[in-house]
Structure formats: C-alpha cells, structure tokens
Scaffold this motif. Structure first.
Motif, PDB file in Angstrom:
ATOM      1  N   GLY A 177      29.558  85.781  72.986  1.00  0.00           N
ATOM      2  CA  GLY A 177      29.157  87.066  72.443  1.00  0.00           C
ATOM      3  C   GLY A 177      29.342  87.192  70.942  1.00  0.00           C
ATOM      4  O   GLY A 177      28.623  87.940  70.290  1.00  0.00           O
ATOM      5  N   PHE A 178      30.316  86.439  70.384  1.00  0.00           N
ATOM      6  CA  PHE A 178      30.631  86.625  68.972  1.00  0.00           C
ATOM      7  C   PHE A 178      30.287  85.425  68.094  1.00  0.00           C
ATOM      8  O   PHE A 178      30.397  85.500  66.882  1.00  0.00           O
ATOM      9  CB  PHE A 178      32.116  86.946  68.807  1.00  0.00           C
ATOM     10  N   GLY A 179      29.872  84.325  68.692  1.00  0.00           N
ATOM     11  CA  GLY A 179      29.571  83.181  67.846  1.00  0.00           C
ATOM     12  C   GLY A 179      29.135  81.956  68.618  1.00  0.00           C
ATOM     13  O   GLY A 179      29.066  81.957  69.844  1.00  0.00           O
ATOM     14  N   THR A 180      28.839  80.913  67.862  1.00  0.00           N
ATOM     15  CA  THR A 180      28.397  79.639  68.425  1.00  0.00           C
ATOM     16  C   THR A 180      29.347  78.543  67.972  1.00  0.00           C
ATOM     17  O   THR A 180      29.807  78.545  66.830  1.00  0.00           O
ATOM     18  CB  THR A 180      26.961  79.308  67.952  1.00  0.00           C
ATOM     19  N   VAL A 181      29.631  77.610  68.872  1.00  0.00           N
ATOM     20  CA  VAL A 181      30.574  76.526  68.576  1.00  0.00           C
ATOM     21  C   VAL A 181      29.810  75.229  68.339  1.00  0.00           C
ATOM     22  O   VAL A 181      28.920  74.864  69.121  1.00  0.00           O
ATOM     23  CB  VAL A 181      31.582  76.339  69.726  1.00  0.00           C
ATOM     24  N   TYR A 182      30.165  74.545  67.259  1.00  0.00           N
ATOM     25  CA  TYR A 182      29.533  73.276  66.898  1.00  0.00           C
ATOM     26  C   TYR A 182      30.597  72.179  66.780  1.00  0.00           C
ATOM     27  O   TYR A 182      31.744  72.441  66.404  1.00  0.00           O
ATOM     28  CB  TYR A 182      28.810  73.402  65.556  1.00  0.00           C
ATOM     29  N   LYS A 183      30.174  70.970  67.086  1.00  0.00           N
ATOM     30  CA  LYS A 183      31.069  69.832  66.918  1.00  0.00           C
ATOM     31  C   LYS A 183      30.978  69.340  65.476  1.00  0.00           C
ATOM     32  O   LYS A 183      29.911  69.341  64.869  1.00  0.00           O
ATOM     33  CB  LYS A 183      30.697  68.698  67.871  1.00  0.00           C
ATOM     34  N   GLY A 184      32.109  68.916  64.929  1.00  0.00           N
ATOM     35  CA  GLY A 184      32.132  68.416  63.560  1.00  0.00           C
ATOM     36  C   GLY A 184      33.188  67.346  63.380  1.00  0.00           C
ATOM     37  O   GLY A 184      33.825  66.906  64.350  1.00  0.00           O
ATOM     38  N   GLN A 185      33.377  66.950  62.147  1.00  0.00           N
ATOM     39  CA  GLN A 185      34.331  65.879  61.850  1.00  0.00           C
ATOM     40  C   GLN A 185      34.809  65.997  60.413  1.00  0.00           C
ATOM     41  O   GLN A 185      34.005  66.233  59.494  1.00  0.00           O
ATOM     42  CB  GLN A 185      33.656  64.517  62.077  1.00  0.00           C
ATOM     43  N   PHE A 186      36.118  65.854  60.217  1.00  0.00           N
ATOM     44  CA  PHE A 186      36.669  65.820  58.868  1.00  0.00           C
ATOM     45  C   PHE A 186      36.325  64.476  58.224  1.00  0.00           C
ATOM     46  O   PHE A 186      36.022  63.498  58.935  1.00  0.00           O
ATOM     47  CB  PHE A 186      38.184  65.986  58.903  1.00  0.00           C
ATOM     48  N   PRO A 187      36.399  64.380  56.902  1.00  0.00           N
ATOM     49  CA  PRO A 187      36.115  63.102  56.223  1.00  0.00           C
ATOM     50  C   PRO A 187      37.005  61.952  56.701  1.00  0.00           C
ATOM     51  O   PRO A 187      36.594  60.797  56.637  1.00  0.00           O
ATOM     52  CB  PRO A 187      36.389  63.422  54.746  1.00  0.00           C
ATOM     53  N   LEU A 193      30.718  82.631  63.496  1.00  0.00           N
ATOM     54  CA  LEU A 193      30.428  83.970  63.985  1.00  0.00           C
ATOM     55  C   LEU A 193      28.977  84.348  63.689  1.00  0.00           C
ATOM     56  O   LEU A 193      28.411  83.928  62.677  1.00  0.00           O
ATOM     57  CB  LEU A 193      31.359  84.993  63.324  1.00  0.00           C
ATOM     58  N   HIS A 194      28.396  85.126  64.597  1.00  0.00           N
ATOM     59  CA  HIS A 194      27.030  85.590  64.387  1.00  0.00           C
ATOM     60  C   HIS A 194      26.967  86.456  63.133  1.00  0.00           C
ATOM     61  O   HIS A 194      27.886  87.217  62.833  1.00  0.00           O
ATOM     62  CB  HIS A 194      26.545  86.397  65.593  1.00  0.00           C
ATOM     63  N   GLU A 217      34.846  91.236  63.689  1.00  0.00           N
ATOM     64  CA  GLU A 217      35.713  90.962  62.536  1.00  0.00           C
ATOM     65  C   GLU A 217      37.180  91.089  62.917  1.00  0.00           C
ATOM     66  O   GLU A 217      38.019  90.304  62.470  1.00  0.00           O
ATOM     67  CB  GLU A 217      35.375  91.915  61.391  1.00  0.00           C
ATOM     68  N   GLU A 218      37.497  92.060  63.763  1.00  0.00           N
ATOM     69  CA  GLU A 218      38.875  92.230  64.216  1.00  0.00           C
ATOM     70  C   GLU A 218      39.326  91.009  65.003  1.00  0.00           C
ATOM     71  O   GLU A 218      40.467  90.544  64.860  1.00  0.00           O
ATOM     72  CB  GLU A 218      38.989  93.488  65.077  1.00  0.00           C
ATOM     73  N   GLN A 219      38.443  90.474  65.834  1.00  0.00           N
ATOM     74  CA  GLN A 219      38.797  89.286  66.611  1.00  0.00           C
ATOM     75  C   GLN A 219      38.960  88.076  65.702  1.00  0.00           C
ATOM     76  O   GLN A 219      39.846  87.236  65.914  1.00  0.00           O
ATOM     77  CB  GLN A 219      37.727  89.018  67.681  1.00  0.00           C
ATOM     78  N   PHE A 220      38.115  87.987  64.683  1.00  0.00           N
ATOM     79  CA  PHE A 220      38.217  86.901  63.712  1.00  0.00           C
ATOM     80  C   PHE A 220      39.589  86.927  63.035  1.00  0.00           C
ATOM     81  O   PHE A 220      40.282  85.916  62.933  1.00  0.00           O
ATOM     82  CB  PHE A 220      37.107  87.052  62.675  1.00  0.00           C
ATOM     83  N   MET A 221      40.006  88.102  62.582  1.00  0.00           N
ATOM     84  CA  MET A 221      41.294  88.230  61.913  1.00  0.00           C
ATOM     85  C   MET A 221      42.448  88.020  62.883  1.00  0.00           C
ATOM     86  O   MET A 221      43.497  87.482  62.522  1.00  0.00           O
ATOM     87  CB  MET A 221      41.403  89.609  61.244  1.00  0.00           C
ATOM     88  N   ALA A 222      42.260  88.435  64.141  1.00  0.00           N
ATOM     89  CA  ALA A 222      43.309  88.243  65.142  1.00  0.00           C
ATOM     90  C   ALA A 222      43.571  86.761  65.376  1.00  0.00           C
ATOM     91  O   ALA A 222      44.724  86.333  65.534  1.00  0.00           O
ATOM     92  CB  ALA A 222      42.922  88.929  66.453  1.00  0.00           C
ATOM     93  N   PHE A 248      42.148  83.355  70.797  1.00  0.00           N
ATOM     94  CA  PHE A 248      43.123  84.406  70.508  1.00  0.00           C
ATOM     95  C   PHE A 248      42.460  85.636  69.877  1.00  0.00           C
ATOM     96  O   PHE A 248      43.101  86.389  69.154  1.00  0.00           O
ATOM     97  CB  PHE A 248      44.205  83.868  69.563  1.00  0.00           C
ATOM     98  N   GLY A 249      41.189  85.836  70.187  1.00  0.00           N
ATOM     99  CA  GLY A 249      40.469  86.946  69.581  1.00  0.00           C
ATOM    100  C   GLY A 249      40.982  88.318  69.973  1.00  0.00           C
ATOM    101  O   GLY A 249      40.759  89.294  69.266  1.00  0.00           O
TER     102      GLY A 249
END
Length: 398
Positions: free
Chosen positions: A92-102, A112-113, A121-126, A225-226
């Motif tokens: 409901g609040f965003g999309t998850v993507y796979k990534g990699q650090f250098p 987040l959408h 935004e409250e969930q993001f800060m939480a 932990f949103g």
C-alpha cells in the motif's frame, strides 16, 4: 728531605683530585647520555601510543557511524538498484526493489509511492525512529534511508528466503515442524528484545507472517516497523490514535476503547503461533464450522484433552509432538482476552524451550459466547504489507 716529602704528598693529592674529577665527569656524561636516550625512547613510545590510540578511536567512530542508518541520495539509490530494475514486491505504501552496495552486499530498497499521504510519512519516520535504534539477530537491519524531494526510500538487508507466509500457506513450500519451532523461538526473541532490551521499549503493533523475513538459513527476522512506537519504560500504557495492526492478528484492545500495552504484540505472536503450528491460515471459510477458525478449534481440543488429534491433523511427527504441544499451550496463553493474563515474551520463550512450567491455560475466547461461538466475525483479511522479502521463495521442504 722534608721538602721532598711535602712535594710527594702534594703531587699525590693533585693526581687523586684530578682522577676523581675525571671520573665524575665521565659518570656525569654517561648519566646525561642515558637520560637523553630514555627521554627519546619515552617520546617515541608516546608518539607510537598516540598514533595507535588515534587509529583505534577513528575506527571506533567509523564503526559507530556504520551502526546508524546512513542517509543516501537519490542517485545512490538509483546506482544501488541499477535504476530500479528488479522488483521484489509492492504494498500500500511502496514498492520493494533488489539492489547491491558497491562492496557486493545485497540489499532491499523500499521506495515509497510519490502520492504518499500523511500516514505514509508517519510510517516512514516510524521505521527510521525505531528499527534504526535496534541491533539484534532476529530483527531486520535498516542500513539507511533516502529523504529527497524526488524520492523517499528505506534500505534494508536482503533476506534470501522471503517472508514466512510463503512457507506457511503454500502447499509446495512447507517447512517441517522442527524448523518452524526454531523460527517461532527466534521471532519471540526478536520481540523480547524490542520490549525488554532496548533503551526505550518498542511496540511493533503488526506481528504477522508477512512481516517475518527469513535469511538463507531460515533464521527469522522481525520486519516492517511502520506502525511501531517508542515508549517510555515508566509508562505501562500507550496512547494509540486510530486502529493499528491487521485484523485477525491485532489484539482486541486495539479495536475497542481499552488501555493498550506492549501485550498487544504478545497477542499477535500467539495468533502467529497458531498458524505456525497448523501451517495454515487461522481463518478458512468453508470448512466445517468447528475448524473454520483454527485457534478456537485448538482450544476445544485442549479442553477435551484431545491434543493428539490436533497433532495428527497438522501432520506433526511423533518426535516433534512435545514441541508442538508447548506451542499450543503458549499460543493459548498469549491470546488471552485480558492483556494482564498474557505472559511476557521472556516467559513465553522459557515455556517454549521447556525451562518454565506451562500451567493449563484459561479459555481465551469467552467473548465468543456473545457471537454464538461463530468465527464469522473474524475477517479473512490477509493483511499483506510491503516488506523487504523476495517475491519468490524456494520450494524445497526443509
């Protein structure tokens, strides 16, 4: 004659005085040389110690920085995800993507959408304010975040096996009871850390299978932990505005005017335990009425002294039945209607591990009398949420 004697005595005295002076001079020079050498050695040692101390301090400070969530730029996130090329899931609040650090470390990025509202935004800060403070083997790690005008994202450790619900509710990806028992204890330890071992108590509010992630070894980590809140340890109750949690897992006090404590997480954990035990959803409409709502069926069988039929129905092998029976009883204690009747997470762990006697639980569903014993009032809401898991789970039974 006397003059000769006098000359001899005087000469001897002069020679003696000169000899003494010479010896003293030599000794003085040696002492000075030694002192100089000692001073140089001391200065050198101090310089070396100072360098060592500075290096140690710098490394220590670097480690502290690494332990805290790092603020990334939008370009960092684009680089990590190769411009969001591999999507893992969405909610409901965003999309998850796979990534990699250098350095090659794999990550999961929740973006987040753009049309986020105040709640998002409250969930993001939480998330940042709670999980960013935690470091535990059974809690997912938050590496950092991005908070720019163009992008708001959270960067987590990547969990190879995805979320627990993929192994509980998928017939092709079942885990054996022994492994599920280990997972149940690991989840409990993560929640105990939030309640008892953090500087400030953290109430998660949304414990459910979709928010439990599994690493390559199927070790569980509590995630998402949103909805979480930091609480002062001196305050036993929490002020909650609006409904929290997921129907079917959320404690009754979250939906009615009743004081809320950290025991709401204990209730949710109990509901999760039932699903771990049965490897099925707690509510499956269309089954015989007595088995539609699994927790109530478990209580009826316990009250009738027929837990063996539960074990047979759930396909639990004889060698695992002691563990499964403990999970049954602990789950019944955790979902008690009155929060004060529920155990602490530490006590739940001790009971699961056989270190604390489990007293026969009381009926946790007396309120269902008012509904004629029906489970129809319970929502079938799955409560799926965006998490940091992969979209696909391995299909082998472990």
């Amino acid at each position: 004659m006397s003059a000769t004697i006098v000359l001899v005595v005087v000469g001897a005295t002069v020679i003696t005085v000169l000899a003494i002076a010479f010896i003293r001079c030599r000794l003085k020079k040696r002492m000075q040389a030694r002192n100089t050498s000692t001073q140089e050695t001391s200065v050198s040692a101090v310089n070396v110690d100072s360098k060592v101390d500075m290096v140690t301090v710098e490394r220590f400070l670097e480690d502290i920085v690494k332990e805290k969530p790092v603020r990334f730029t939008t370009q960092n996130i684009i680089d990590f995800t190769q411009n969001f090329v591999k999507k893992l899931g969405s909610g409901g609040f965003g999309t998850v993507y796979k990534g990699q650090f250098p350095n090659g470390v794999q990550i999961a990025v929740k973006a987040l959408h753009k049309t986020q509202d105040k709640r998002a935004e409250e969930q993001f800060m939480a998330e940042i304010g709670t999980i960013g403070r935690t470091h535990h083997i059974n809690l997912v790690r938050l590496y950092g975040f991005c908070f720019d005008d163009t992008l708001k994202a959270l960067v987590y450790e990547y969990m190879e096996k995805g979320s627990l619900d993929g192994y509980l509710f998928n017939e092709n990806q079942k885990l054996k009871c022994g492994k599920l028992y280990e997972i149940a204890i690991g989840i409990a330890k993560g929640i105990r850390y939030l309640h008892d071992e953090c500087q400030k108590k953290i109430v998660h509010y949304d414990i459910k299978p979709g928010n439990i992630l599994l690493d390559a070894n199927f070790s569980p980590k509590v995630a998402d932990f949103g909805l979480a809140m930091l609480c002062d340890r001196d305050n036993s109750h929490v002020s909650v505005t609006g409904g929290r949690g997921t129907p079917g897992y959320a404690a009754p006090e979250l939906w009615i005017p009743y004081p809320v404590t950290h025991k709401c997480d204990v209730y949710s954990y109990g509901m999760l335990l039932f699903e771990i035990l049965g490897r099925r959803r707690n509510l499956i409409l269309g089954l015989a009425e007595s088995r539609e709502w699994f927790p109530r069926w478990i209580w009826d069988k316990f009250e009738e002294g027929e837990l063996d039929s539960v074990m047979s129905n759930c396909g639990i092998e004889y060698t695992d039945r002691d563990k499964a029976e403990r999970m049954c009883k602990v789950a019944l204690w955790c979902v008690q209607y009155q929060p004060d009747a529920r155990p602490s997470m530490n006590s739940a762990i001790r009971m699961l591990e056989g270190e604390e006697e489990i007293i026969a639980p009381m009926n946790p569903f007396p309120y269902m009398i008012f509904f004629g014993g029906s489970s129809s009032q319970w929502s079938k809401t799955r409560g799926d949420s965006t998490n940091t898991a992969t979209a696909t789970n391995d299909g082998e039974e472990k």
